[in-house]
Design an enzyme around this catalytic site. Structure first.
Site, PDB file in Angstrom:
ATOM      1  CG  ASP A  37      -2.218   0.727   1.089  1.00  0.00           C
ATOM      2  OD1 ASP A  37      -2.168   1.956   0.899  1.00  0.00           O
ATOM      3  OD2 ASP A  37      -3.285   0.100   1.151  1.00  0.00           O
ATOM      4  CE1 TYR A 156     -13.683   2.711  -7.963  1.00  0.00           C
ATOM      5  CE2 TYR A 156     -15.947   2.175  -8.563  1.00  0.00           C
ATOM      6  CZ  TYR A 156     -14.809   1.924  -7.807  1.00  0.00           C
ATOM      7  OH  TYR A 156     -14.811   0.888  -6.888  1.00  0.00           O
ATOM      8  CB  THR A 191     -14.290   0.567   3.072  1.00  0.00           C
ATOM      9  OG1 THR A 191     -14.698   1.089   1.799  1.00  0.00           O
ATOM     10  CG2 THR A 191     -14.367  -0.935   3.043  1.00  0.00           C
TER      11      THR A 191
HETATM   12  N1  LIG Z   1     -16.233   0.262  -0.804  1.00  0.00           N
HETATM   13  C1  LIG Z   1     -17.084  -0.060  -1.743  1.00  0.00           C
HETATM   14  O1  LIG Z   1     -18.312   0.139  -1.587  1.00  0.00           O
HETATM   15  C2  LIG Z   1     -16.621  -0.693  -3.020  1.00  0.00           C
HETATM   16  C3  LIG Z   1     -17.572  -1.139  -3.929  1.00  0.00           C
HETATM   17  C4  LIG Z   1     -17.164  -1.784  -5.089  1.00  0.00           C
HETATM   18  C5  LIG Z   1     -15.813  -2.010  -5.312  1.00  0.00           C
HETATM   19  N2  LIG Z   1     -14.900  -1.555  -4.416  1.00  0.00           N
HETATM   20  C6  LIG Z   1     -13.494  -1.866  -4.699  1.00  0.00           C
HETATM   21  O2  LIG Z   1     -12.955  -2.596  -3.615  1.00  0.00           O
HETATM   22  C7  LIG Z   1     -11.544  -2.325  -3.488  1.00  0.00           C
HETATM   23  C8  LIG Z   1     -11.220  -1.882  -2.079  1.00  0.00           C
HETATM   24  O3  LIG Z   1     -11.984  -0.730  -1.776  1.00  0.00           O
HETATM   25  P1  LIG Z   1     -12.102  -0.153  -0.295  1.00  0.00           P
HETATM   26  O4  LIG Z   1     -13.507   0.295  -0.134  1.00  0.00           O
HETATM   27  O5  LIG Z   1     -11.492  -1.103   0.671  1.00  0.00           O
HETATM   28  O6  LIG Z   1     -11.194   1.159  -0.468  1.00  0.00           O
HETATM   29  P2  LIG Z   1     -10.246   1.929   0.567  1.00  0.00           P
HETATM   30  O7  LIG Z   1     -10.074   3.294   0.015  1.00  0.00           O
HETATM   31  O8  LIG Z   1     -10.750   1.782   1.956  1.00  0.00           O
HETATM   32  O9  LIG Z   1      -8.884   1.101   0.436  1.00  0.00           O
HETATM   33  C9  LIG Z   1      -8.111   1.164  -0.742  1.00  0.00           C
HETATM   34  C10 LIG Z   1      -6.650   1.024  -0.373  1.00  0.00           C
HETATM   35  O10 LIG Z   1      -5.895   1.193  -1.588  1.00  0.00           O
HETATM   36  C11 LIG Z   1      -4.750   1.966  -1.257  1.00  0.00           C
HETATM   37  N3  LIG Z   1      -4.199   2.650  -2.435  1.00  0.00           N
HETATM   38  C12 LIG Z   1      -4.681   3.746  -3.077  1.00  0.00           C
HETATM   39  N4  LIG Z   1      -3.846   4.116  -4.053  1.00  0.00           N
HETATM   40  C13 LIG Z   1      -2.815   3.231  -4.046  1.00  0.00           C
HETATM   41  C14 LIG Z   1      -1.634   3.080  -4.823  1.00  0.00           C
HETATM   42  N5  LIG Z   1      -1.333   3.948  -5.816  1.00  0.00           N
HETATM   43  N6  LIG Z   1      -0.806   2.056  -4.550  1.00  0.00           N
HETATM   44  C15 LIG Z   1      -1.086   1.180  -3.547  1.00  0.00           C
HETATM   45  N7  LIG Z   1      -2.178   1.279  -2.763  1.00  0.00           N
HETATM   46  C16 LIG Z   1      -3.035   2.298  -3.020  1.00  0.00           C
HETATM   47  C17 LIG Z   1      -5.261   2.969  -0.232  1.00  0.00           C
HETATM   48  O11 LIG Z   1      -4.195   3.559   0.484  1.00  0.00           O
HETATM   49  C18 LIG Z   1      -6.180   2.098   0.609  1.00  0.00           C
HETATM   50  O12 LIG Z   1      -5.489   1.510   1.679  1.00  0.00           O
HETATM   51  C19 LIG Z   1     -11.244  -1.273  -4.552  1.00  0.00           C
HETATM   52  O13 LIG Z   1     -10.751  -1.906  -5.717  1.00  0.00           O
HETATM   53  C20 LIG Z   1     -12.590  -0.643  -4.826  1.00  0.00           C
HETATM   54  O14 LIG Z   1     -12.666  -0.052  -6.092  1.00  0.00           O
HETATM   55  C21 LIG Z   1     -15.259  -0.900  -3.287  1.00  0.00           C
END
Ligand SMILES: NC(=O)c1ccc[n+]([C@@H]2O[C@H](COP(=O)([O-])OP(=O)(O)OC[C@H]3O[C@@H](n4cnc5c(N)ncnc54)[C@H](O)[C@@H]3O)[C@@H](O)[C@H]2O)c1
Length: 249
Positions: A37, A156, A191
């Site tokens: 991360d 996105y 999250t």
């Molecule tokens: N939360 C939702 O409702 C939701 C819904 C559908 C899909 N998603 C997908 O699920 C996955 C996780 O989402 P989340 O809700 O846990 O998000 P989050 O923002 O809580 O966590 C994402 C993590 O990715 C890290 N990150 C960002 N840019 C980065 C980079 N350049 N290099 C390395 N790490 C990096 C962030 O620091 C963070 O720790 C993502 O792919 C998101 O698109 C989330």
């Protein structure tokens, strides 16, 4: 017996949210997890708490959009553990908003992290899988990669749709080499990212979800666990919606 005993798995975006939940679950199932991360303090704390609970985890700084970071992480993980068995491309960012307000900088950042990051992860881990006789990839896309979220803007959705088809492309190209690739398409789950999208969009998604609620990160993590495990040994190129029925409507 754990479902991922002896497996060495890289999880991107492991410092919080779904990546943290996946890392915790995988280590409970016997995997050695390398969390990567850009949020270093959080990531180190998550890895330390997994180790304290008896799991096997370490943290490594990596910006998924940087080639040099992937090269260094893959080399280090192979040097430390002798192999890589699995990759979860989970790191992603929201951004940009509706197209008329969307800046080029925001577009390029979302593409760099969500799309290029997933591409680079697969590009650099597949040779390690080949050296190891096989491997499995789980790419975290979104329902938004199948049908867009109203008001959330194009970047996105575009990058998550790209993840969906990149996954299928890799799945068919490496099917005979014992390398599987599948995508997970979550609906809304709780999250920091789901808070960042804004209450009005978030509430509208929950309302449109037949089950009428958001998931917990762990409910989504179980889908990644199954796809990465041998239980899914004949599953490749699949898209698994974990969305309370959202994409079925
Ligand atoms: N939360 C939702 O409702 C939701 C819904 C559908 C899909 N998603 C997908 O699920 C996955 C996780 O989402 P989340 O809700 O846990 O998000 P989050 O923002 O809580 O966590 C994402 C993590 O990715 C890290 N990150 C960002 N840019 C980065 C980079 N350049 N290099 C390395 N790490 C990096 C962030 O620091 C963070 O720790 C993502 O792919 C998101 O698109 C989330």
């Amino acid at each position: 017996m754990g479902r991922l005993d002896q497996r060495v798995v890289i999880v991107t975006g492991g410092s919080r949210g779904l990546g943290e939940a996946i890392s915790r679950l995988f280590t409970q199932e016997g995997a050695q997890v390398v969390l990567c991360d850009v949020r270093d303090e959080l990531g180190k704390a998550v890895a330390a708490s997994i180790v304290e609970a008896g799991g096997r985890a370490s943290y490594r700084h990596m910006d998924v959009s940087k080639v040099a970071d992937w090269q260094a992480v893959v080399a280090e993980v192979e040097a430390s553990f002798g192999k890589i068995d699995g990759l979860v491309n989970n790191a992603a960012v929201l951004g940009g908003g509706p197209i008329l307000e969307h800046t080029m900088e925001a577009w390029e950042h979302v593409v760099a992290v969500n799309q290029t990051g997933t591409f680079l992860g697969m590009k650099h881990c597949i040779p390690a899988f080949q050296r190891n006789g096989g491997g499995a990839i789980v790419n975290i896309s979104s329902c938004a990669g199948i049908k867009p979220t109203p008001g959330a803007g194009p970047s996105y959705a575009a990058t998550k749709a790209a993840v969906r088809l990149m996954t299928k492309s890799i799945a068919i190209d490496f099917a005979k080499q014992n390398i599987r690739a599948n995508s997970v398409h979550p609906g809304r789950f709780q999250t920091d990212m789901s808070l960042e999208i804004g209450a009005s969009i978030s509430d509208a998604v929950t309302e449109a979800t037949p089950m009428g609620r958001a998931a917990s990160p762990r409910e989504v993590a179980y889908a990644a666990l199954w796809l990465l495990s041998d239980e899914a040994s004949f599953v490749t190129g699949a898209e698994l919606c974990v969305d309370g029925g959202l994409t079925a409507v």
